[in-house]
Write an enzyme that holds these catalytic residues in place. Structure first.
Site, PDB file in Angstrom:
ATOM      1  N   HIS A  82       0.843  -1.200   0.000  1.00  0.00           N
ATOM      2  CA  HIS A  82       0.000   0.000   0.000  1.00  0.00           C
ATOM      3  C   HIS A  82       0.876   1.247   0.000  1.00  0.00           C
ATOM      4  O   HIS A  82       1.951   1.274   0.607  1.00  0.00           O
ATOM      5  CB  HIS A  82      -1.000  -0.002   1.157  1.00  0.00           C
ATOM      6  CG  HIS A  82      -0.432  -0.052   2.536  1.00  0.00           C
ATOM      7  ND1 HIS A  82       0.018   1.059   3.191  1.00  0.00           N
ATOM      8  CD2 HIS A  82      -0.256  -1.091   3.401  1.00  0.00           C
ATOM      9  CE1 HIS A  82       0.441   0.718   4.400  1.00  0.00           C
ATOM     10  NE2 HIS A  82       0.298  -0.580   4.557  1.00  0.00           N
ATOM     11  N   ASP A  84      -0.177   4.363   1.004  1.00  0.00           N
ATOM     12  CA  ASP A  84      -0.489   5.342   2.043  1.00  0.00           C
ATOM     13  C   ASP A  84       0.160   4.990   3.379  1.00  0.00           C
ATOM     14  O   ASP A  84       0.537   3.836   3.624  1.00  0.00           O
ATOM     15  CB  ASP A  84      -2.006   5.497   2.220  1.00  0.00           C
ATOM     16  CG  ASP A  84      -2.715   4.200   2.589  1.00  0.00           C
ATOM     17  OD1 ASP A  84      -2.271   3.125   2.149  1.00  0.00           O
ATOM     18  OD2 ASP A  84      -3.712   4.262   3.335  1.00  0.00           O
ATOM     19  N   ASP A 115       6.038   0.410   7.588  1.00  0.00           N
ATOM     20  CA  ASP A 115       4.653   0.128   7.154  1.00  0.00           C
ATOM     21  C   ASP A 115       4.272   1.036   5.998  1.00  0.00           C
ATOM     22  O   ASP A 115       3.719   2.101   6.222  1.00  0.00           O
ATOM     23  CB  ASP A 115       3.728   0.322   8.357  1.00  0.00           C
ATOM     24  CG  ASP A 115       2.284  -0.013   8.058  1.00  0.00           C
ATOM     25  OD1 ASP A 115       2.013  -0.602   6.998  1.00  0.00           O
ATOM     26  OD2 ASP A 115       1.417   0.310   8.891  1.00  0.00           O
ATOM     27  N   GLU A 149      -5.052   1.591   2.265  1.00  0.00           N
ATOM     28  CA  GLU A 149      -5.063   0.436   3.187  1.00  0.00           C
ATOM     29  C   GLU A 149      -5.287   0.900   4.611  1.00  0.00           C
ATOM     30  O   GLU A 149      -5.936   0.225   5.402  1.00  0.00           O
ATOM     31  CB  GLU A 149      -3.745  -0.338   3.072  1.00  0.00           C
ATOM     32  CG  GLU A 149      -3.768  -1.703   3.756  1.00  0.00           C
ATOM     33  CD  GLU A 149      -3.393  -1.692   5.228  1.00  0.00           C
ATOM     34  OE1 GLU A 149      -3.623  -2.701   5.905  1.00  0.00           O
ATOM     35  OE2 GLU A 149      -2.882  -0.672   5.726  1.00  0.00           O
ATOM     36  N   GLU A 177       2.157  -7.547   3.451  1.00  0.00           N
ATOM     37  CA  GLU A 177       2.983  -7.097   4.577  1.00  0.00           C
ATOM     38  C   GLU A 177       2.780  -7.911   5.853  1.00  0.00           C
ATOM     39  O   GLU A 177       1.819  -8.645   6.005  1.00  0.00           O
ATOM     40  CB  GLU A 177       2.648  -5.641   4.883  1.00  0.00           C
ATOM     41  CG  GLU A 177       1.202  -5.486   5.345  1.00  0.00           C
ATOM     42  CD  GLU A 177       0.800  -4.056   5.627  1.00  0.00           C
ATOM     43  OE1 GLU A 177       1.628  -3.273   6.081  1.00  0.00           O
ATOM     44  OE2 GLU A 177      -0.375  -3.733   5.374  1.00  0.00           O
ATOM     45  N   HIS A 375       2.860   2.537  12.930  1.00  0.00           N
ATOM     46  CA  HIS A 375       1.911   3.556  13.409  1.00  0.00           C
ATOM     47  C   HIS A 375       2.433   4.304  14.637  1.00  0.00           C
ATOM     48  O   HIS A 375       1.693   5.073  15.255  1.00  0.00           O
ATOM     49  CB  HIS A 375       0.522   2.963  13.729  1.00  0.00           C
ATOM     50  CG  HIS A 375      -0.142   2.317  12.546  1.00  0.00           C
ATOM     51  ND1 HIS A 375      -1.496   2.083  12.498  1.00  0.00           N
ATOM     52  CD2 HIS A 375       0.350   1.857  11.373  1.00  0.00           C
ATOM     53  CE1 HIS A 375      -1.800   1.493  11.340  1.00  0.00           C
ATOM     54  NE2 HIS A 375      -0.687   1.351  10.652  1.00  0.00           N
TER      55      HIS A 375
HETATM   56 ZN    ZN Z   1       0.659  -1.555   6.365  1.00  0.00          ZN
END
Ligand code: ZN
Length: 404
Positions: A82, A84, A115, A149, A177, A375
């Protein structure tokens, strides 16, 4: 700060390429997908590979670079990533989260470093190497770059798998992932917990707050909370490893409770929301358990429903001899003497949409000995870990694309 970008690996072409992708602000809620498409188009040009940009929803491009195999009629391989990334709290970062600075230890700090922009660039760099060295693989490989995503994929992978353009790719197996591991293990995902957001509404007799009115909403709430918290306690007792086992237990957490109009009025209605993450093995019986508890709590006066999307139960990707792609994947780790741990993902990735349409898929983000910072503030990956991952993908991609 003076030592930033002085690390010897800072000049490595793959690191420079990675940093360029990290510097694109594809951050929710207003990701710059246009800059991503330009970057990926440049990559395809450099690689000498065809690229397609689909825009099923305006402003939500889905990009696919393809490398044709020697037997293009065989089902192909999808390498998905992804574009984003999640938002940042800039004040909590040591470095600008979109500068992708390398410190003296070789750590590259950026939102998306783990990520999962790392993985997308690792796919590309592995293919660059294989192609430049004249390697020919049996199956066609498609590298996909999908939007959204991080906001549940409605205009991304969830949509893409339903299109004729996707079906035409004739995908037989996919990679997506996972996350890092604190030790030397490589962690792969073959299934995911299902996100079921449960709303329960309890109703009952209302009246003055000084009374002892029977059959109130609060008593039903009490009954249900006892059941859910007991269940939660039982699940937490099953946990042995804090990360590996989280996918093997069902978590239920009360996240919202609402009701009442004034402090001296007994409410006629109290609403509770539970964030439920259900394991594939608990999924077939979970709903009937909830139904039973609600009935016991108050019959018709307690109702429940699922909010948002209730993830469907999808087949787990087989990790046994019946799956030739698994055998090829696993053989790489065996050959390297690396320990591979297969888990159920506690969260959700885009691989679930592949499994939903019957395509086996595994998730891996090769980052051993790396703190889990998806995150989180100060997300980073070490340059050497990133480059080692490219070496791993050279082998994985060759193995899975050569499955007969
Ligand atoms: Zn991810």
């Amino acid at each position: 700060m003076s030592k930033v970008n002085q690390h010897p690996l800072a000049s490595h072409p793959a690191i420079q390429n990675f940093r360029k992708y990290l510097q694109i602000k594809s951050v929710q809620p207003n990701p710059d997908y246009g800059a991503c498409v330009d970057f990926i188009t440049g990559q395809a040009k450099e690689l000498g590979l065809p690229i397609k940009v689909h825009e099923f929803v305006k402003g939500k491009p889905i990009v696919v670079i393809s490398w044709e195999g020697t037997n293009p009629n065989l089902p192909s391989i999808l390498l998905n990533g992804h574009m984003d990334v999640v938002p940042v709290v800039e004040s909590k970062w040591k470095y600008d989260p979109f500068a992708a600075e390398i410190d003296e230890k070789g750590n590259i700090y950026a939102r998306g470093a783990q990520d999962m922009k790392s993985v997308s660039i690792q796919y590309l760099e592995a293919i660059r190497y294989l192609k430049q060295n004249g390697v020919k693989l049996r199956r066609t490989i498609h590298i996909s770059f999908v939007p959204d995503e991080e906001i549940f994929s409605a205009d991304g992978m969830a949509l893409f798998v339903k299109t004729k353009e996707f079906k035409e790719l004739n995908i037989g197996f996919g990679l997506d992932e996972c996350g890092p591991s604190s030790n030397k293990d490589y962690v792969a995902i073959n299934s995911e917990r299902l996100t079921w957001t449960l709303e329960i509404v309890c109703t009952g007799n209302a009246g003055h707050g000084l009374m002892l009115i029977p059959n109130t909403a609060a008593e039903k709430v009490q009954y249900l909370l006892n059941k859910f918290l007991k269940y939660r306690e039982e699940q937490s007792k099953k946990m042995k490893h804090p990360l590996y086992d989280l996918g093997n237990v069902t978590t239920v957490n009360l996240t919202k409770i609402q009701g009442g109009i004034q402090s001296n009025v007994i409410p006629s209605k109290i609403t509770m929301i539970f964030d439920c993450r259900v394991t594939p093995s608990d999924a077939p019986t979970f709903d009937s358990q909830v139904k039973q508890w609600c009935e016991e709590a108050g019959g018709d006066s307690v109702t429940y429903k699922y909010l948002c999307r209730k993830d469907p139960i999808v087949p787990t990707t087989k990790t046994d001899d019946s799956n030739p792609f698994w055998k090829a994947f696993e053989s790489v780790f065996k050959k390297r003497n690396d320990n591979l741990v297969v888990i159920t993902c506690p969260g959700a990735t885009d691989a679930r949409f592949l499994r939903e349409v019957g395509i086996p898929a595994l998730g891996i983000s090769p980052m051993p000995e790396t703190p889990f910072l998806l995150h989180d503030h100060n997300e980073f990956v070490n340059a050497k870990t990133f480059l080692d991952g490219i070496e791993l993908y050279k082998e994985i991609i060759s193995a899975i694309a050569n499955v007969e």
